[in-house]
Design a protein around this motif. Sequence first.
Motif, PDB file in Angstrom:
ATOM      1  N   ILE A 169       0.819  -1.157  -0.043  1.00  0.00           N
ATOM      2  CA  ILE A 169      -0.092  -0.149  -0.084  1.00  0.00           C
ATOM      3  C   ILE A 169       1.014   1.251  -0.045  1.00  0.00           C
ATOM      4  O   ILE A 169       2.113   1.155   0.615  1.00  0.00           O
ATOM      5  N   CYS A 170       0.451   2.351  -0.725  1.00  0.00           N
ATOM      6  CA  CYS A 170       1.171   3.380  -0.615  1.00  0.00           C
ATOM      7  C   CYS A 170       0.948   4.270   0.456  1.00  0.00           C
ATOM      8  O   CYS A 170      -0.039   4.141   1.377  1.00  0.00           O
ATOM      9  N   ALA A 171       1.954   5.308   0.626  1.00  0.00           N
ATOM     10  CA  ALA A 171       2.143   6.320   1.706  1.00  0.00           C
ATOM     11  C   ALA A 171       0.635   6.872   2.135  1.00  0.00           C
ATOM     12  O   ALA A 171       0.275   7.188   3.104  1.00  0.00           O
ATOM     13  N   GLU A 172       0.355   7.302   0.814  1.00  0.00           N
ATOM     14  CA  GLU A 172      -1.015   8.415   0.992  1.00  0.00           C
ATOM     15  C   GLU A 172      -2.040   7.461   1.476  1.00  0.00           C
ATOM     16  O   GLU A 172      -3.019   8.203   2.435  1.00  0.00           O
ATOM     17  N   ARG A 173      -2.307   6.305   1.001  1.00  0.00           N
ATOM     18  CA  ARG A 173      -3.526   5.670   1.383  1.00  0.00           C
ATOM     19  C   ARG A 173      -3.611   5.272   2.837  1.00  0.00           C
ATOM     20  O   ARG A 173      -4.140   4.821   3.732  1.00  0.00           O
ATOM     21  N   THR A 174      -2.220   4.926   3.148  1.00  0.00           N
ATOM     22  CA  THR A 174      -1.701   4.535   4.645  1.00  0.00           C
ATOM     23  C   THR A 174      -2.221   5.367   5.577  1.00  0.00           C
ATOM     24  O   THR A 174      -2.885   5.300   6.763  1.00  0.00           O
ATOM     25  N   PRO A 225       0.913  11.941  -6.131  1.00  0.00           N
ATOM     26  CA  PRO A 225       0.422  10.663  -5.835  1.00  0.00           C
ATOM     27  C   PRO A 225       0.057  10.050  -7.175  1.00  0.00           C
ATOM     28  O   PRO A 225      -0.050  10.702  -8.246  1.00  0.00           O
ATOM     29  N   CYS A 226       0.084   8.638  -7.023  1.00  0.00           N
ATOM     30  CA  CYS A 226      -0.190   7.710  -7.962  1.00  0.00           C
ATOM     31  C   CYS A 226      -1.720   7.896  -8.423  1.00  0.00           C
ATOM     32  O   CYS A 226      -2.399   8.367  -7.602  1.00  0.00           O
ATOM     33  N   GLY A 227      -2.159   7.287  -9.415  1.00  0.00           N
ATOM     34  CA  GLY A 227      -3.359   7.289  -9.663  1.00  0.00           C
ATOM     35  C   GLY A 227      -4.398   6.765  -8.802  1.00  0.00           C
ATOM     36  O   GLY A 227      -5.507   7.436  -8.445  1.00  0.00           O
ATOM     37  N   ILE A 228      -4.194   5.762  -8.186  1.00  0.00           N
ATOM     38  CA  ILE A 228      -4.896   5.061  -7.259  1.00  0.00           C
ATOM     39  C   ILE A 228      -5.168   5.935  -5.946  1.00  0.00           C
ATOM     40  O   ILE A 228      -6.364   6.269  -5.396  1.00  0.00           O
ATOM     41  N   CYS A 229      -4.045   6.820  -5.541  1.00  0.00           N
ATOM     42  CA  CYS A 229      -4.125   7.585  -4.428  1.00  0.00           C
ATOM     43  C   CYS A 229      -4.763   8.687  -4.756  1.00  0.00           C
ATOM     44  O   CYS A 229      -5.657   9.388  -4.017  1.00  0.00           O
ATOM     45  N   ARG A 230      -4.669   9.360  -5.702  1.00  0.00           N
ATOM     46  CA  ARG A 230      -5.377  10.345  -6.225  1.00  0.00           C
ATOM     47  C   ARG A 230      -7.008   9.946  -6.210  1.00  0.00           C
ATOM     48  O   ARG A 230      -7.744  10.998  -5.832  1.00  0.00           O
TER      49      ARG A 230
END
Length: 152
Positions: free
Chosen positions: A63-68, A96-101
């Motif tokens: 999981i990415c930092a943003e979603r964490t 941020p990557c696409g999913i995090c956006r």
Amino acid sequence: MTETSSELVTEKEIEELKIRVLKAKEFAYCPYSKFHVGCTILTKNGKYFNGCNVENASYPAGICAERTAITKAISEGEKDFKIIAVITDSIKCSSPCGICRQVIREFAGSNIHNGKSLQLPIIMFNNDASEKIIKTIDELLPNSFGPEDLFN
Ligand SMILES: [Zn+2]
């Protein structure tokens, strides 16, 4: 930069975000990519939530930092975000990557003020936080799909 809610973010808060997001990046668990990412959210209640990327031997489970950081904030009852800071190992300011956006956008709708929505600012630092770029989620993910699309 155009008028955004980031105008309500003080220089002191940006300095605090810089310190916290650099610390968040240190905790990145990234034995596979070796690419450290940190994220810090400042809520409208003045609370900070840090996140880092957490990789997994089963790669898609990472999981990415943003979603964490977002997951931590939401699970603590905080969903009104003032600004989100992101930092990576890149010498350039990475976004941020696409999913995090998309996940950030889910919670940007509650950032409506002055009749505007989706103006949640994202501050993107380079690897040592010596440079920064600020964009709104609407600039990073224009014409986005969100919760209101399901209910209208
Ligand atoms: Zn991401």
